[in-house]
Motif scaffolding. Structure first.
Motif, mmCIF file in Angstrom:
data_model
loop_
_atom_site.group_PDB
_atom_site.id
_atom_site.type_symbol
_atom_site.label_atom_id
_atom_site.label_comp_id
_atom_site.label_asym_id
_atom_site.label_seq_id
_atom_site.Cartn_x
_atom_site.Cartn_y
_atom_site.Cartn_z
ATOM 1 N N GLU A 97 0.827 -1.201 0.000
ATOM 2 C CA GLU A 97 0.000 0.000 0.000
ATOM 3 C C GLU A 97 0.863 1.253 0.000
ATOM 4 O O GLU A 97 0.471 2.281 -0.576
ATOM 5 N N VAL A 98 2.023 1.213 0.640
ATOM 6 C CA VAL A 98 2.888 2.383 0.734
ATOM 7 C C VAL A 98 4.342 1.951 0.549
ATOM 8 O O VAL A 98 4.685 0.771 0.695
ATOM 9 N N ASN A 99 5.171 2.933 0.209
ATOM 10 C CA ASN A 99 6.623 2.794 0.313
ATOM 11 C C ASN A 99 7.093 3.752 1.398
ATOM 12 O O ASN A 99 6.614 4.894 1.480
ATOM 13 N N VAL A 100 8.012 3.303 2.208
ATOM 14 C CA VAL A 100 8.481 4.094 3.343
ATOM 15 C C VAL A 100 9.981 4.328 3.196
ATOM 16 O O VAL A 100 10.741 3.385 2.919
ATOM 17 N N TYR A 101 10.404 5.591 3.371
ATOM 18 C CA TYR A 101 11.807 5.953 3.183
ATOM 19 C C TYR A 101 12.303 6.739 4.386
ATOM 20 O O TYR A 101 11.526 7.464 5.032
ATOM 21 N N ASN A 102 13.595 6.609 4.635
ATOM 22 C CA ASN A 102 14.201 7.527 5.599
ATOM 23 C C ASN A 102 14.603 8.799 4.878
ATOM 24 O O ASN A 102 14.431 8.924 3.649
ATOM 25 N N ALA A 103 15.179 9.752 5.607
ATOM 26 C CA ALA A 103 15.470 11.060 5.024
ATOM 27 C C ALA A 103 16.482 10.964 3.884
ATOM 28 O O ALA A 103 16.337 11.641 2.846
ATOM 29 N N SER A 104 17.486 10.117 4.020
ATOM 30 C CA SER A 104 18.505 9.988 2.981
ATOM 31 C C SER A 104 17.913 9.400 1.705
ATOM 32 O O SER A 104 18.187 9.867 0.592
ATOM 33 N N LEU A 109 15.602 10.262 -3.924
ATOM 34 C CA LEU A 109 14.488 10.278 -4.858
ATOM 35 C C LEU A 109 14.273 11.660 -5.455
ATOM 36 O O LEU A 109 13.896 11.804 -6.626
ATOM 37 N N GLU A 110 14.540 12.694 -4.646
ATOM 38 C CA GLU A 110 14.357 14.069 -5.096
ATOM 39 C C GLU A 110 15.603 14.627 -5.793
ATOM 40 O O GLU A 110 15.587 15.751 -6.297
ATOM 41 N N GLY A 111 16.671 13.828 -5.813
ATOM 42 C CA GLY A 111 17.899 14.284 -6.463
ATOM 43 C C GLY A 111 18.623 15.362 -5.697
ATOM 44 O O GLY A 111 19.189 16.288 -6.282
ATOM 45 N N ARG A 112 18.621 15.252 -4.374
ATOM 46 C CA ARG A 112 19.296 16.236 -3.548
ATOM 47 C C ARG A 112 20.038 15.536 -2.423
ATOM 48 O O ARG A 112 19.939 14.315 -2.260
ATOM 49 N N VAL A 113 20.755 16.302 -1.650
ATOM 50 C CA VAL A 113 21.469 15.783 -0.497
ATOM 51 C C VAL A 113 20.637 16.041 0.751
ATOM 52 O O VAL A 113 20.154 17.162 0.958
ATOM 53 N N SER A 114 20.461 14.996 1.578
ATOM 54 C CA SER A 114 19.639 15.139 2.768
ATOM 55 C C SER A 114 20.332 16.021 3.796
ATOM 56 O O SER A 114 21.507 15.807 4.109
ATOM 57 N N PRO A 115 19.630 17.027 4.343
ATOM 58 C CA PRO A 115 20.214 17.853 5.409
ATOM 59 C C PRO A 115 20.515 16.988 6.643
ATOM 60 O O PRO A 115 19.785 16.046 6.950
ATOM 61 N N THR A 116 21.592 17.317 7.325
ATOM 62 C CA THR A 116 21.988 16.526 8.490
ATOM 63 C C THR A 116 20.957 16.589 9.609
ATOM 64 O O THR A 116 20.856 15.666 10.429
ATOM 65 N N GLU A 117 20.206 17.681 9.660
ATOM 66 C CA GLU A 117 19.238 17.818 10.746
ATOM 67 C C GLU A 117 17.909 17.121 10.450
ATOM 68 O O GLU A 117 17.001 17.081 11.290
ATOM 69 N N ASP A 118 17.769 16.542 9.246
ATOM 70 C CA ASP A 118 16.519 15.886 8.870
ATOM 71 C C ASP A 118 16.614 14.392 9.174
ATOM 72 O O ASP A 118 17.448 13.682 8.598
ATOM 73 N N ASN A 119 15.777 13.927 10.078
ATOM 74 C CA ASN A 119 15.719 12.495 10.380
ATOM 75 C C ASN A 119 14.266 12.006 10.340
ATOM 76 O O ASN A 119 13.847 11.133 11.083
ATOM 77 N N GLY A 120 13.496 12.632 9.459
ATOM 78 C CA GLY A 120 12.087 12.289 9.354
ATOM 79 C C GLY A 120 11.843 11.020 8.576
ATOM 80 O O GLY A 120 12.763 10.363 8.072
#
Length: 681
Positions: A97-104, A109-120
């Motif tokens: 039903e869903v795909n689940v991802y960590n911040a990295s 997927l968005e073609g960017r670098v994950s901010p260090t403060e993002d752990n959502g």
């Protein structure tokens, strides 16, 4: 003691036996009411853990196709229900039903670098048509868990961002998946939601929405996940269990109670009481044991759970296992199907249950029947139990019969006012101990009289055999006097559901044996009790005595391990029990027909001639007390318990007859050899 007290005690004993008889007769309608109660529920649910099925499917090449295939196979085999847990992101991902991802991963997927403060935690919905159902469920749950939830999308796929660590968010509970429940309902399964107490605080309004959706799907019963019922936790201070019970009653939903948990689920007894015992018993086969248990053992286990312990919900688990031997991932679903449906070697669980009068369906709680004027009848039974206890004590201390009766009656009444449950449990235990003790002691007194009346003239073998049969019947009937008292005193549905239990099983298995031994060695041996005690204590302590005491101690410890519901049983004995079950349909208790009854029967036969044979009666007391103990398992149907004890008694007598025949032959051979030796001299 004054002479008038001795006179009163002698007269009182005769009247007390009549009171015991009145108590037994008064208990009979209560016993019949219990049989009616136990006959009021004959439908059984065989429930599979749907989360386990999804987890196994996640190891396959095409998870959805695998799950649908197994659902059909399980339904054809007899599984008629599916247990659905509170959802998690992990389970929703197994269900695709869903795909689940960590911040990295989301950043990639968005073609960017994950901010260090993002752990959502980032969630993408795979089925747009299901998003409108699942999105509000996820949003409410995580806001209730204290996390902010915002919209997020990537590459034209809509989703959510949860302000919570990935590992934490992956396990947080949510409302059971309504999409999965509807699919399972449409496939012909009854739905059994499995709720927890992990939402803090308890939200009665939200729970009402859940239960309404359950009711719309025809849910009639729920089970619980974790160590407490829903609403117990901190919400208990504010009546969380009470509010949850009110919601269940409003939606006409009951509960199922798992047996043999290491720790009973907290709040269950209170919840069942609030629901007016709209509850059934459930038996679970765990994931780990399901991977190792043999099919015949599993089949016997499930059938016995329903037939012998009033289980009405069989809960099956499964798990995918890496099989290093076969070099692949294996699972027990095929074995489960074979056990339920049967194969060339066995009839299968479903067929056996039908043979015993049960059918697959939606299980209902017992319809509790009451005897007319049951309160009065139980009162008379209690009076009869007190009289029986007083009479038993009077066999050892005759002068105290009247004081014990008076004190016991007053004390019992006072304890009933303070704690009625404790009083009836204590009285049931005392009656259970008293009946086999009194019956065997009276037997010993009768044997001594018969042996003394015969004098030096030995009683013939045929007369001893006939006398042994009659004395065994008389003794067994008296031992069984405790059965109506136990049934009447503990006649409450909470005992059938094992929310309350008969207390003191170990005492029941030890005290009658000890009292009978005390009577054999200290009473009626031509001296006073004090004199016999001094004589025994003055006997020299030899190595043989020490070894004998050690053996008796070891035997006693082993005997205790076999008592109660947690008694230890070897694998070989399990196979033997299975043979007995398949042969007779009802398994007699091993310690009765192999040990207690044969020893007791042979002991009576020999004691009519040999004084030393009284020792066999001490050991044989196991059979008499075991008859009573059978009915202390109140979750076992009453009629089945009756069949079990008579079957055990019959087989035990046959074994005893064989032993007696061998003894008689050996005795005649010995007599001829002795006469021959004397004539040769």
């Amino acid at each position: 003691m004054p002479q008038w007290l001795n006179t009163w005690n002698s007269r009182l004993a005769k009247w007390l036996w009549w009171i015991v008889l009145v108590g037994v007769v008064a208990a009979l309608p209560v016993m019949y009411a219990r049989v009616q109660t136990e006959s009021s529920s004959d439908k059984v649910a065989i429930v599979m853990d749907y989360r386990d099925l999804l987890q196994i499917g996640n190891t396959q090449a095409n998870p959805q196709a695998f799950v649908q295939e197994q659902l059909k196979l399980l339904k054809d085999a007899g599984v008629n229900g599916m247990a659905v847990f509170e959802s998690t992101l992990e389970e929703l991902s197994w269900a695709t039903e869903v795909n689940v991802y960590n911040a990295s991963q989301a950043a990639l997927l968005e073609g960017r670098v994950s901010p260090t403060e993002d752990n959502g935690t980032y969630v993408i919905f795979n089925n747009p048509e299901h998003e409108q159902v699942l999105r509000p469920i996820i949003e409410w749950a995580f806001k209730h868990h204290g996390a902010d939830v915002t919209n997020w999308s990537v590459k034209d796929h809509s989703g959510l961002r949860i302000n919570m660590g990935y590992d934490d968010a992956y396990l947080r509970p949510m409302q059971p998946n309504p999409i999965a429940m509807k699919m399972l309902k449409d496939a012909g399964f009854q739905i059994v939601p499995r709720l927890s107490d992990r939402f803090d605080p308890f939200d009665a309004a939200e729970m009402d929405k859940w239960l309404q959706s359950f009711q719309d799907l025809g849910v009639s019963r729920i089970v619980f996940d974790g160590d407490a019922v829903t609403g117990f936790g901190k919400g208990m201070k504010f009546g969380g269990v009470q509010r949850f019970a009110n919601e269940l009653k409003a939606h006409n939903i009951g509960v199922a109670i798992f047996e043999n948990l290491k720790v009973p689920q907290k709040g269950m007894a209170n919840l069942a009481n609030l629901l007016k015992y709209n509850a059934i018993r459930a038996h679970s086969v765990g994931e780990a044991e399901m991977t190792t248990i043999k099919n015949p053992v599993l089949e016997d286990r499930l059938v016995l759970a329903v037939k012998d312990r009033s289980i009405r919900l069989l809960y099956l688990n499964a798990i995918a296992v890496r099989d290093a031997v076969k070099g692949k991932v294996s699972h027990p679903l095929g074995n489960i199907i074979d056990v339920l449906h049967g194969d060339e070697e066995s009839k299968g669980v479903v067929h056996q249950l039908k043979d015993f009068g049960y059918e697959l369906g939606v299980p209902n709680a017992f319809d509790v029947h009451k005897a007319p004027q049951e309160t009065i009848l139980r009162g008379l039974a209690a009076l009869g139990a007190i009289a029986l206890c007083a009479l038993t004590l009077g066999l050892f201390l005759p002068s105290l019969l009247l004081p014990v009766l008076v004190i016991g009656s007053i004390g019992g009444a006072g304890l009933y006012v303070l704690n009625s449950t404790l009083m009836v449990q204590a009285l049931a235990l005392f009656a259970a101990i008293a009946a086999p003790t009194a019956s065997v002691v009276l037997l010993i007194k009768r044997l001594r009289v018969l042996r003394e009346s015969a004098g030096n003239e030995p009683i013939s073998g045929s007369r001893r055999l006939g006398g042994a049969v009659l004395l065994l019947v008389r003794t067994t009937i008296l031992s069984m006097a405790a059965i109506p008292f136990i049934v009447a005193l503990l006649n409450h549905i909470s005992y059938s559901l094992v929310l309350q239990q008969f207390r003191g099983v170990s005492l029941l298995h030890l005290v009658p044996i000890g009292l009978v031994a005390l009577y054999v060695f200290l009473y009626g041996s031509g001296d006073t009790v004090l004199g016999n005690t001094k004589r025994i204590l003055s006997m020299p302590l030899t190595v043989l005595w020490i070894v004998g005491i050690g053996i008796l101690g070891a035997a006693g410890m082993y005997y205790l391990t076999r008592t109660g519901n947690a008694g230890q049983v070897s694998g070989l004995e399990m196979q033997f029990r299975s043979i007995l079950e398949n042969t007779f349909g009802v398994r007699p208790r091993t310690k009765e027909f192999l040990l207690g009854h044969p020893l007791f029967f042979v002991g009576i036969f020999l004691a009519l001639r040999y004084r030393w044979a009284m020792v066999l009666l001490i050991a044989g007391t196991i059979g008499q007390l075991s008859i009573v103990d059978t009915f202390a398992h109140i979750h076992t149907p009453l009629l089945l318990s009756l069949i079990r004890i008579f079957l055990g008694l019959g087989i035990g007598v046959l074994i005893g007859l064989a032993i007696i025949a061998v003894w008689q032959i050996g005795e005649k051979v010995w007599d001829r050899w002795v006469r021959g030796a004397r004539s040769a001299v």
